[in-house]
Motif scaffolding. Sequence first.
Motif, short mmCIF file in Angstrom:
data_model
loop_
_atom_site.label_atom_id
_atom_site.label_comp_id
_atom_site.label_asym_id
_atom_site.label_seq_id
_atom_site.Cartn_x
_atom_site.Cartn_y
_atom_site.Cartn_z
N ALA A 24 0.84 -1.21 0.00
CA ALA A 24 0.00 0.00 0.00
C ALA A 24 0.87 1.25 0.00
O ALA A 24 0.56 2.25 -0.66
N LEU A 25 1.96 1.20 0.75
CA LEU A 25 2.89 2.34 0.77
C LEU A 25 3.51 2.55 -0.60
O LEU A 25 3.61 3.70 -1.07
N ALA A 26 3.91 1.47 -1.25
CA ALA A 26 4.52 1.58 -2.57
C ALA A 26 3.56 2.17 -3.59
O ALA A 26 3.98 2.89 -4.51
N ALA A 27 2.28 1.89 -3.42
CA ALA A 27 1.28 2.37 -4.38
C ALA A 27 0.77 3.77 -4.04
O ALA A 27 0.12 4.42 -4.87
N ALA A 28 1.07 4.24 -2.85
CA ALA A 28 0.55 5.54 -2.41
C ALA A 28 1.28 6.69 -3.08
O ALA A 28 2.44 6.59 -3.47
N SER A 29 0.58 7.80 -3.22
CA SER A 29 1.18 9.02 -3.78
C SER A 29 0.96 10.16 -2.79
O SER A 29 0.10 10.08 -1.90
N GLY A 30 1.75 11.20 -2.94
CA GLY A 30 1.58 12.36 -2.08
C GLY A 30 2.23 12.24 -0.73
O GLY A 30 1.96 13.05 0.17
N LEU A 31 3.08 11.24 -0.55
CA LEU A 31 3.78 11.06 0.72
C LEU A 31 5.14 11.75 0.69
O LEU A 31 5.85 11.68 -0.31
N ASP A 32 5.49 12.41 1.77
CA ASP A 32 6.78 13.10 1.84
C ASP A 32 7.33 12.96 3.26
O ASP A 32 6.83 12.16 4.06
N LEU A 33 8.35 13.76 3.58
CA LEU A 33 8.96 13.67 4.90
C LEU A 33 7.96 14.05 6.00
O LEU A 33 7.98 13.50 7.10
N GLY A 34 7.06 14.98 5.68
CA GLY A 34 6.01 15.34 6.63
C GLY A 34 5.09 14.17 6.91
O GLY A 34 4.62 13.99 8.04
N SER A 35 4.84 13.37 5.88
CA SER A 35 4.00 12.17 6.05
C SER A 35 4.69 11.18 6.97
O SER A 35 4.04 10.55 7.81
N ALA A 36 6.01 11.05 6.83
CA ALA A 36 6.76 10.15 7.71
C ALA A 36 6.65 10.61 9.16
O ALA A 36 6.47 9.79 10.07
N ALA A 37 6.72 11.92 9.37
CA ALA A 37 6.58 12.46 10.73
C ALA A 37 5.19 12.15 11.29
O ALA A 37 5.04 11.82 12.48
#
Length: 262
Positions: free
Chosen positions: A15-28
């Motif tokens: 699901a992570l591999a298919a997701a879009s719009g994720l960045d360092l803020g998403s990791a936080a």
Amino acid sequence: MGSATTQALAASTDALAAASGLDLGSAAELFAASRAIGESAQLSGALADPAAPAAARAALVSAVFAGVSTPVRTLLTTVSAQRWSSASDLIDGIEELAIRTAAKAASGDDVAGELFGFSRVVAANPELELALGSRLGDASAKGALVEKVLDGAASPAAVLIASSLVRNPRERRVRQVLGRAIDIVAAQSGRTVATVYTAAALTAQQQTRLRDVLARRYGGEISINQVIDATVVGGLRVQIADDVIDGSISARLADLRQKLAS
């Protein structure tokens, strides 16, 4: 790791591999979610309860994490829909997704190498390790200490990973959580980490030869982390996950002493 968790983690990683719009803020945000779930036995139990309908778990995610970004909330919903072997495994899974997301956001940086460098700093400084590993220390203060130590010496992704992990150790040693993070970051980039213990630093040519040998044995790309250890005496000791290849003189001497004593 139970079979249920293995499957749940695989589905979550897909699901992570298919997701879009994720960045360092998403990791936080994912790190914060992992921390929040880990601090609430009621919440972690409800999200990991295999008897609870998936729709109920999804509704709980929406209610608790209404303030996070849509991609992260969608990912958390996917995670909660899986069947995990335990609540602890679910928390580990979200933490792994956070680490992978940070690594993806900094694909041009040597995040694994920076984390390894920090782990060696911790290993060489007992006071720092004690400050970061103490159960009595304030979580925010621990994170701030990591940020201070790594200021200007590591990428934002490495700083985020290290500072987030020390805030939420969950009975784990600092070097243990850093080692796990290094393996996850390497796996995200399709690499396997080999920790090489040697009495003297390897030359670039020696590293290349060793990397080629290990790649043939284990398959895929190999990242080499060196630890200078005088007790090795000569030769090398290589550790990849649970495998240890000990070609050091000290190991041969120990083997000889054992044979003589038997």
